[in-house]
Design a protein around this motif. Structure first.
Motif, PDB file in Angstrom:
ATOM      1  N   ALA A 294      74.357  13.333  30.901  1.00 45.20           N
ATOM      2  CA  ALA A 294      73.943  12.403  31.950  1.00 45.20           C
ATOM      3  C   ALA A 294      74.210  12.983  33.331  1.00 45.20           C
ATOM      4  O   ALA A 294      73.359  12.913  34.229  1.00 45.20           O
ATOM      5  N   VAL A 295      75.381  13.572  33.502  1.00 45.35           N
ATOM      6  CA  VAL A 295      75.719  14.195  34.787  1.00 45.35           C
ATOM      7  C   VAL A 295      74.769  15.351  35.074  1.00 45.35           C
ATOM      8  O   VAL A 295      74.288  15.522  36.199  1.00 45.35           O
ATOM      9  N   ALA A 296      74.461  16.147  34.047  1.00 49.03           N
ATOM     10  CA  ALA A 296      73.537  17.275  34.220  1.00 49.03           C
ATOM     11  C   ALA A 296      72.160  16.782  34.653  1.00 49.03           C
ATOM     12  O   ALA A 296      71.519  17.373  35.536  1.00 49.03           O
TER      13      ALA A 296
ATOM     14  N   ALA B 172      79.350   5.702  45.785  1.00 47.94           N
ATOM     15  CA  ALA B 172      79.686   6.379  44.523  1.00 47.94           C
ATOM     16  C   ALA B 172      79.537   5.430  43.339  1.00 47.94           C
ATOM     17  O   ALA B 172      79.136   5.849  42.242  1.00 47.94           O
ATOM     18  N   THR B 173      79.832   4.169  43.542  1.00 49.28           N
ATOM     19  CA  THR B 173      79.705   3.178  42.469  1.00 49.28           C
ATOM     20  C   THR B 173      78.257   3.075  41.991  1.00 49.28           C
ATOM     21  O   THR B 173      77.989   2.981  40.787  1.00 49.28           O
ATOM     22  N   VAL B 174      77.312   3.121  42.927  1.00 46.85           N
ATOM     23  CA  VAL B 174      75.900   3.038  42.556  1.00 46.85           C
ATOM     24  C   VAL B 174      75.490   4.291  41.774  1.00 46.85           C
ATOM     25  O   VAL B 174      74.784   4.204  40.767  1.00 46.85           O
ATOM     26  N   MET B 175      75.947   5.445  42.216  1.00 49.72           N
ATOM     27  CA  MET B 175      75.615   6.682  41.502  1.00 49.72           C
ATOM     28  C   MET B 175      76.196   6.637  40.085  1.00 49.72           C
ATOM     29  O   MET B 175      75.561   7.093  39.138  1.00 49.72           O
ATOM     30  N   ARG B 176      77.383   6.051  39.942  1.00 53.05           N
ATOM     31  CA  ARG B 176      77.978   5.917  38.606  1.00 53.05           C
ATOM     32  C   ARG B 176      77.152   5.002  37.703  1.00 53.05           C
ATOM     33  O   ARG B 176      77.088   5.215  36.495  1.00 53.05           O
ATOM     34  N   LEU B 177      76.533   3.978  38.286  1.00 53.61           N
ATOM     35  CA  LEU B 177      75.666   3.096  37.491  1.00 53.61           C
ATOM     36  C   LEU B 177      74.539   3.895  36.839  1.00 53.61           C
ATOM     37  O   LEU B 177      74.220   3.688  35.667  1.00 53.61           O
ATOM     38  N   LEU B 178      73.946   4.802  37.598  1.00 55.48           N
ATOM     39  CA  LEU B 178      72.869   5.626  37.065  1.00 55.48           C
ATOM     40  C   LEU B 178      73.384   6.566  35.976  1.00 55.48           C
ATOM     41  O   LEU B 178      72.779   6.693  34.909  1.00 55.48           O
ATOM     42  N   ILE B 179      74.513   7.197  36.237  1.00 56.10           N
ATOM     43  CA  ILE B 179      75.090   8.113  35.246  1.00 56.10           C
ATOM     44  C   ILE B 179      75.469   7.355  33.983  1.00 56.10           C
ATOM     45  O   ILE B 179      75.208   7.816  32.862  1.00 56.10           O
ATOM     46  N   ASP B 180      76.058   6.175  34.140  1.00 54.65           N
ATOM     47  CA  ASP B 180      76.450   5.374  32.978  1.00 54.65           C
ATOM     48  C   ASP B 180      75.231   4.999  32.131  1.00 54.65           C
ATOM     49  O   ASP B 180      75.276   5.059  30.902  1.00 54.65           O
ATOM     50  N   TRP B 181      74.134   4.610  32.805  1.00 56.80           N
ATOM     51  CA  TRP B 181      72.925   4.239  32.062  1.00 56.80           C
ATOM     52  C   TRP B 181      72.372   5.456  31.310  1.00 56.80           C
ATOM     53  O   TRP B 181      72.039   5.353  30.129  1.00 56.80           O
TER      54      TRP B 181
END
Length: 199
Positions: free
Chosen positions: A161-163, A135-144
């Motif tokens: 970003a989530v969309a 989940a942390t890696v997926m959050r990195l993408l969303i944050d970027w």
């Protein structure tokens, strides 16, 4: 199109790492993607890495340690990619280049799904902490992606970003389920038009 955009639109090559540990991590990420974590043995990873199976235990005592290392490799690959994308002049260009890179991997997605999304989905069924590491890696993408939408002036940048990431994961899943790479091409173009509409 700039040289940076061309490079970002290409799928990431499967790099042959030089050291045994690095080869094992690279092979683990690849074999987990192609076979899934549960079906993969340490022997499968050793063969893919061209490392004697006995040597695996010198670097990794358990398969879970290799899973954790593969998650770390995905995180590093994402950070390298976003650093490359950050060289593009506008957030719109960066987001569209990211989508172009996803579409560039459509044949791989048709066979095996999203390289990281499938791993995250499989690990979500476990309760050993590896699900949260994914989940942390997926959050990195969303944050970027959020930073890009915020730079475009959107107050709802997190939602956008989530969309976007959800749209990619959905089209990747359908491309894999239907074994139809053209679906990703069509949906990727739609996603890029959506980004243009927000610029």
């Amino acid at each position: 199109m700039t040289d940076s955009q061309v490079k970002a639109d290409r799928p990431a090559p499967r790099v042959k790492a030089t050291g045994k540990r690095e080869r094992l991590i690279t092979a683990a990420a690849q074999v987990f993607h192609e076979q899934g974590v549960e079906k993969t043995t340490l022997g499968d990873i050793a063969r893919a890495a061209d490392v004697p199976v006995g040597n695996v235990y010198y670097y990794f005592k358990t398969k879970d340690q290799l899973v954790e290392a593969a998650i770390g490799a995905h995180a590093q690959q994402l950070q390298d990619l976003t650093a490359l994308l950050d060289q593009l002049p506008t957030p719109q260009d960066r987001l569209k280049a990211l989508v172009g890179g996803w579409v560039g991997q459509r044949d791989l997605a048709a066979r095996f799904g999203c390289p990281f999304g499938t791993l995250a989905s499989e690990l979500d069924k476990r309760d050993d902490g590896l699900d949260q590491a994914a989940a942390t890696v997926m959050r990195l993408l969303i944050d970027w992606a959020e930073r890009q939408f915020r730079a475009m002036g959107h107050d709802d940048a997190r939602d956008l970003a989530v969309a976007m990431v959800s749209a990619y994961q959905g089209m990747s899943l359908l491309t894999n389920t239907l074994r139809d790479p053209d679906l990703m091409t069509t949906q990727g173009a739609r996603l890029q038009r959506w980004i243009d509409s927000l610029a």
